[in-house]
Motif scaffolding. Sequence first.
Motif, PDB file in Angstrom:
ATOM      1  N   VAL A  12      -5.759 -49.990   4.890  1.00 44.77           N
ATOM      2  CA  VAL A  12      -4.881 -48.877   4.531  1.00 44.77           C
ATOM      3  C   VAL A  12      -4.764 -48.811   3.008  1.00 44.77           C
ATOM      4  O   VAL A  12      -4.864 -49.840   2.317  1.00 44.77           O
ATOM      5  N   GLN A  13      -4.585 -47.618   2.485  1.00 44.90           N
ATOM      6  CA  GLN A  13      -4.426 -47.453   1.047  1.00 44.90           C
ATOM      7  C   GLN A  13      -3.015 -47.844   0.614  1.00 44.90           C
ATOM      8  O   GLN A  13      -2.067 -47.789   1.420  1.00 44.90           O
ATOM      9  N   PRO A  14      -2.860 -48.238  -0.639  1.00 43.91           N
ATOM     10  CA  PRO A  14      -1.503 -48.529  -1.137  1.00 43.91           C
ATOM     11  C   PRO A  14      -0.572 -47.351  -0.904  1.00 43.91           C
ATOM     12  O   PRO A  14      -0.960 -46.189  -1.094  1.00 43.91           O
ATOM     13  N   GLY A  15       0.643 -47.668  -0.469  1.00 45.88           N
ATOM     14  CA  GLY A  15       1.610 -46.636  -0.125  1.00 45.88           C
ATOM     15  C   GLY A  15       1.567 -46.193   1.319  1.00 45.88           C
ATOM     16  O   GLY A  15       2.460 -45.463   1.773  1.00 45.88           O
ATOM     17  N   GLY A  16       0.551 -46.633   2.039  1.00 47.68           N
ATOM     18  CA  GLY A  16       0.398 -46.247   3.438  1.00 47.68           C
ATOM     19  C   GLY A  16       1.234 -47.083   4.383  1.00 47.68           C
ATOM     20  O   GLY A  16       2.019 -47.947   3.964  1.00 47.68           O
ATOM     21  N   SER A  17       1.059 -46.809   5.677  1.00 45.58           N
ATOM     22  CA  SER A  17       1.841 -47.466   6.720  1.00 45.58           C
ATOM     23  C   SER A  17       0.944 -47.979   7.833  1.00 45.58           C
ATOM     24  O   SER A  17      -0.140 -47.425   8.082  1.00 45.58           O
ATOM     25  N   LEU A  18       1.416 -49.014   8.487  1.00 45.61           N
ATOM     26  CA  LEU A  18       0.788 -49.539   9.694  1.00 45.61           C
ATOM     27  C   LEU A  18       1.890 -50.046  10.612  1.00 45.61           C
ATOM     28  O   LEU A  18       2.950 -50.461  10.132  1.00 45.61           O
ATOM     29  N   ARG A  19       1.624 -50.021  11.924  1.00 42.24           N
ATOM     30  CA  ARG A  19       2.526 -50.646  12.875  1.00 42.24           C
ATOM     31  C   ARG A  19       1.770 -51.699  13.658  1.00 42.24           C
ATOM     32  O   ARG A  19       0.791 -51.378  14.343  1.00 42.24           O
TER      33      ARG A  19
END
Length: 116
Positions: A12-19
């Motif tokens: 994921v790119q910086p600032g992104g999200s993951l669950r």
Amino acid sequence: QVQLVESGGGLVQPGGSLRLSCAASGFTFSNYAMTWYRQAPGKERKAVAAITNTYGSTNYEDSVKGRFTISRDNAKNTVYLQMNSLKPEDTAVYYCNAVVWGKHYWGQGTQVTVSS
């Protein structure tokens, strides 16, 4: 036997999200606190978020406070880690953990890489 299976990692790119999700089996999930750990290359494994069993009280490591949220669904025997505003320093293998009858159990881990 106790099994913990993590999923949801990725790039994921910086600032992104993951669950992240951790599916548990082999024990009465609702009776036990759950903890997410992470281990970056060359560093020790470190707890980042924990949730209690009965009331779902939560606790976070300082560097993730306000960005990560741990939650649990006792009906699905699953614990989650919502990670927002991800930073490159969040890059690590993430593990869920349960201490059942005094013994630590770990999943296989899921890789989270934060990079542009």
